[in-house]
Design an enzyme around this catalytic site. Structure first.
Site, mmCIF file in Angstrom:
data_model
loop_
_atom_site.group_PDB
_atom_site.id
_atom_site.type_symbol
_atom_site.label_atom_id
_atom_site.label_comp_id
_atom_site.label_asym_id
_atom_site.label_seq_id
_atom_site.Cartn_x
_atom_site.Cartn_y
_atom_site.Cartn_z
ATOM 1 C CB SER A 9 6.847 6.596 -0.428
ATOM 2 O OG SER A 9 6.901 7.868 -0.610
ATOM 3 C CB SER A 10 7.488 1.834 -1.267
ATOM 4 O OG SER A 10 5.690 1.658 -2.307
#
Length: 198
Positions: A9-10
């Site tokens: 996600s990041s």
């Protein structure tokens, strides 16, 4: 071909564990990205994967939640893969490739995926409810400070702080939000927020 898709996600998270598992199959090609699962249209590598799928290909993921965050997105992506004549195999689900009847194989896979989607959606709703309750209690005690801004003038991360100022500069020059999202690997929502600040 055997195609792999990995996602975190990041930018701070690591793709290595997923890549190692898919290389162990082995797959012929891996599409990897560090993007939130929130919006399919922002996930360039997922779109590249879908565009390259051909009939009889197999798409591998380490877990279904790498493909999508909610039941609707998962359903849309899985249907798109199947419409191209390819199949999906998630390493956290049983492999029914040994089942000789393709209709039975697809039915068993569909049942498992449906159960997984229901469980994942329910878990996300439970997490959101617990977060709401925690925030409400923190507000009552007067200790709630809100979600920290990752990309801002006061970001504790010097790299994210530098990206924030670079985005402000490029926005003032008239660069498009989408081009900046690609250039810096930042979500469209974050860039829109910075643009509103300006």
């Amino acid at each position: 071909m055997k195609l792999g898709y990995v996602r975190v996600s990041s930018r701070d998270q690591n793709l290595d564990r997923q890549i190692v598992r898919l290389k162990g199959i082995p797959v012929d090609k891996i599409f990897a990205e560090k993007k939130s699962g929130k919006n399919i249209e922002n996930r360039i590598e997922l779109i590249r994967l879908i565009n390259q799928i051909k009939e009889s290909d197999i798409v591998y993921v380490t877990s279904l939640d790498r493909l999508g965050r909610n039941a609707e997105d998962l359903t849309e992506i899985i249907q798109t893969i199947r419409k191209k004549g390819a199949s999906l195999q998630s390493l956290d689900l049983p492999d029914f490739s040994a089942v000789p009847d393709p209709n039975l194989r697809n039915m068993l896979t569909d049942i498992l995926i449906t159960v997984f989607k229901f469980q994942a959606q329910s878990e996300r709703e439970r997490i959101r409810e617990r977060q709401k309750q925690g925030i409400a209690l923190a507000k009552k005690r007067g200790v709630y400070k809100g979600k920290p801004i990752l990309y801002g003038a006061n970001s504790p991360d010097p790299q994210k702080r530098a990206i924030y100022f670079a985005l402000k500069r490029d926005l003032s020059k008239g660069c498009t939000i989408r081009s900046l999202a690609t250039k810096y690997g930042v979500s469209l929502g974050t860039i829109c927020r910075i643009k509103r600040e300006s």
